[in-house]
Each structure stands twice: as structure tokens, then as C-alpha cells.
Design an enzyme around this catalytic site. Structure first.
Site, PDB file in Angstrom:
ATOM      1  N   ASN A  39       0.849  -1.204   0.000  1.00 47.56           N
ATOM      2  CA  ASN A  39       0.000   0.000   0.000  1.00 47.56           C
ATOM      3  C   ASN A  39       0.877   1.244   0.000  1.00 47.56           C
ATOM      4  OD1 ASN A  39      -2.232  -1.661   0.235  1.00 47.56           O
ATOM      5  ND2 ASN A  39      -2.457  -1.387   2.456  1.00 47.56           N
ATOM      6  N   ASP A 263      -1.171   3.279   6.550  1.00 44.99           N
ATOM      7  CA  ASP A 263      -0.199   3.216   5.441  1.00 44.99           C
ATOM      8  C   ASP A 263      -0.239   4.533   4.664  1.00 44.99           C
ATOM      9  OD1 ASP A 263       0.142   0.575   6.252  1.00 44.99           O
ATOM     10  OD2 ASP A 263      -1.358  -0.168   4.846  1.00 44.99           O
TER      11      ASP A 263
HETATM   12  O1  KDG Z   1      -2.555  -1.652   6.708  1.00 47.72           O
HETATM   13  C1  KDG Z   1      -3.395  -2.248   5.753  1.00 47.72           C
HETATM   14  C2  KDG Z   1      -3.256  -3.716   5.866  1.00 47.72           C
HETATM   15  O2  KDG Z   1      -3.838  -4.111   7.077  1.00 47.72           O
HETATM   16  C3  KDG Z   1      -3.899  -4.514   4.771  1.00 47.72           C
HETATM   17  O3  KDG Z   1      -3.589  -4.054   3.476  1.00 47.72           O
HETATM   18  C4  KDG Z   1      -3.614  -5.977   4.892  1.00 47.72           C
HETATM   19  O4  KDG Z   1      -1.267  -6.163   5.097  1.00 47.72           O
HETATM   20  C5  KDG Z   1      -2.345  -6.348   5.589  1.00 47.72           C
HETATM   21  C6  KDG Z   1      -2.426  -6.891   6.933  1.00 47.72           C
HETATM   22  O5  KDG Z   1      -1.524  -7.627   7.338  1.00 47.72           O
HETATM   23  O6  KDG Z   1      -3.356  -6.595   7.645  1.00 47.72           O
END
Ligand code: KDG
Length: 316
Positions: A39, A263
Site C-alpha cells: 500500500n 499506510d
Molecule cells: O494496513 C493495511 C493492511 O492491514 C492490509 O492491506 C492488509 O497487510 C495487511 C495486513 O496484514 O493486515
């Protein structure tokens, strides 16, 4: 030329379209790209900052979708490899009218969890100015923890500005005590730490932003700045010199999905620092991208282009 680098696990998210219905009862889902560090790379690219994304996917349709999407986002994929021995991770996300959604992970022993440090040996860091690290990748497996540490050491040796977002995901850890100990230890190797206020409380035992910042500033000579994310309230920043400030968040009329906001915050901060902005300007942009992020249902769909960011500032 890539000036930014990150390592993480790319995921596909199947986001429920049935509002306030449990995941087991939900019937319709939309597919998006996800994965916290990815992201960030996507958001950086949208703002014109080219980056390298390091990871591994399975030889499957989710893996192909991820590689194609990452290429389309103009992120360097030389170190995004495919491994036919493992699968690509994915997750289900609930749609809620209020608060954070429930998520269900399908990522155990994924390809990314099996990315070993030997696969990073040839990485060229000579053009890199900023590295984004998060506590998710090292939580995946013993292998990914080792890979993360080796990579972090390379970044430190190359004197690259390293930003660490603890990004706590308790379900990925054996227990809370190990999560806290490991994440705080990993944080010692970054110059800037970005804990969320709730994460900060779990990690340091204090709910006061300044105490959370002091904990990280005191525990490592390398850590120079801590920015505590306060959600809709904005952010609190403190520097090693003792200087500190709080910025209020931008008002959002309708929150659609909070996932990806943290993010987005990192995207705002890191892109502004790359452009030579002051820390205050960078934290303001971080709050802006975070506010834009919560207004869409994908994890990264709300991140702005330069023009969209300008338009957002003008409206406020
Ligand atoms: O910060 C966003 C993330 O939570 C999502 O894209 C999914 O990477 C992820 C996770 O581990 O929760």
C-alpha cells in the site's frame, strides 16, 4: 531511478459488499490489492516517487494479479519473484458502518513468509533515500523475521533513512509478550517510528502520546523522531532534541473504511520528506493522505495523486 524501498507481503483483499454483516454470512466480495507495505509503495508511486518492492508470491492467479498490478503502478518488480512451492496470501474484509472491520487471513506459510535473506543478496541500494519497514512482514514466520533483520542491517550500513511502522497484527504472533518484545526490538534500528496511539499503549504501557514517543527516543541512539498517529485527532510528533508538536487531523464527512489509513499516513510523511519538506509539513501531509484513505473501500484506492492532494488542501 528508485529512491524508495520496502519489503512486505502482498495480499489480495476480498472486501465484503454486505454492510454490517458477518464475514461468514456475507455473499458478495470485491477484489483489491492489499498488503501494508505494498500500500505504501503504491501511494508513493501515485505521488511520483518510484520505489522497489521486495516480496514473493505463489505461481497462482492471485500472484499474477499482484505482479501485474504492481507493474501497472510503476513500482520496480525485479525483487518481486514467484515461487511455485507456495501460495499467495489473501484476506477477507468486512464492510462496517462504524469502527474497524473484522478481517480473516489466509496467509499462513505463504510465498512471502518464505522469502529468505539469501534472496536479497544482490539488491542495489545505491540510489535509495528512504526505506519503509513495518511490523507485519517480520511477524509472518521465523524466516521472514530473519530476512527483515538482515535487510534492516543492510539499510543501516548504507545509512538509509529507515521508517518503522509497528503495524501490530496480534493474530500473526504466537503471543502478545513475544509481539511486544520483538516489535520494540526491531524499532531500535529505525530513525523514525510511527506507532498508532492504541498500538503505542500496547507496546509501551502508556496511553499518553508523549510518553510513547519518549519510550522509543530513549531506547535507541538511532531513533531521532517519533510520530504518534492519533486517528481522526491528527498526530503528535517528538524529536530527540525534545522539540514536539501536535497537528489536528482533517475533518472527514463519511468514513467508508479505515483499513489502509495508517499506510496512507506513512505515504504522506515519507513522500514529503523525500521532497525536502519540514517534519511539520510532512506530518500535515501524512494526516491529509490518512484522511483521503478512509474515504474508499479498497486498502490503497483512496491515496491521492499530486493533483488530488492539492485539490484536497484547497477544499479544506
Ligand atoms: O494496513 C493495511 C493492511 O492491514 C492490509 O492491506 C492488509 O497487510 C495487511 C495486513 O496484514 O493486515
Amino acid at each position: 531511478m528508485s529512491e524508495f524501498i520496502t519489503i512486505g507481503e502482498p495480499l489480495v483483499v476480498l472486501a465484503s459488499e454486505n454492510q454490517d454483516i458477518s464475514l461468514e454470512a456475507a455473499e458478495r466480495f470485491s477484489k483489491f490489492l492489499a498488503g501494508a507495505e505494498l500500500n505504501v509503495a503504491i501511494g508513493m508511486s501515485r505521488l511520483g516517487h518510484k520505489g522497489i518492492y521486495i516480496s514473493k508470491v505463489g505461481d497462482d492467479s492471485f500472484g499474477n494479479f499482484i505482479i501485474e498490478s504492481v507493474k501497472k503502478a510503476e513500482i520496480e518488480t525485479t525483487y518481486l519473484t514467484k515461487d511455485k512451492n507456495y501460495s499467495t496470501g489473501f484476506y477477507l474484509k468486512q464492510k462496517v458502518s462504524d469502527g474497524d472491520p473484522t478481517v480473516d487471513y489466509y496467509r499462513k506459510n505463504s510465498a512471502a513468509a518464505n522469502l529468505s535473506s539469501s534472496e536479497l543478496e544482490t539488491i542495489d541500494l545505491s540510489e535509495i533515500k528512504i526505506a519503509h519497514l513495518s511490523g507485519i512482514f517480520p511477524a509472518l514466520s521465523k524466516t521472514s523475521l530473519k530476512t527483515f533483520q538482515t535487510f534492516n542491517q543492510k539499510l543501516n550500513e548504507a545509512n538509509i533513512l529507515t521508517i518503522f511502522d509497528p503495524n501490530l497484527r496480534p493474530v500473526l504472533w504466537d503471543n502478545q509478550e513475544k509481539m511486544i518484545r520483538t516489535i520494540n526490538d526491531l524499532a531500535k534500528r529505525s530513525q523514525i517510528i510511527l506507532p498508532g496511539i492504541n498500538e503505542g499503549e500496547i507496546l509501551t504501557g502508556s496511553s499518553e502520546p508523549e510518553k510513547i514517543a519518549d519510550f522509543y527516543l530513549k531506547q535507541s541512539p538511532l531513533t531521532k523522531t517519533v510520530v504518534v498517529k492519533l486517528g481522526a485527532e491528527g498526530a503528535f510528533a517528538k524529536l530527540k532534541s525534545g522539540e514536539s508538536f501536535t497537528l489536528s487531523g482533517f475533518k472527514v464527512t463519511k468514513v467508508i473504511d479505515t483499513v489502509g489509513a495508517g499506510d496512507g499516513f506513512a505515504v504522506g510523511l515519507e513522500s514529503a520528506l523525500l521532497e525536502g519538506k519540514t517534519l511539520k509539513e510532512a506530518v500535515k501531509r501524512a494526516c491529509a493522505v490518512g484522511a483521503l484513505a478512509v474515504q474508499s473501500s479498497g486498502d490503497s484506492e483512496g491515496y491521492p495523486t499530486k493533483e488530488e492532494l492539492e485539490a484536497f488542501y484547497k477544499e479544506k
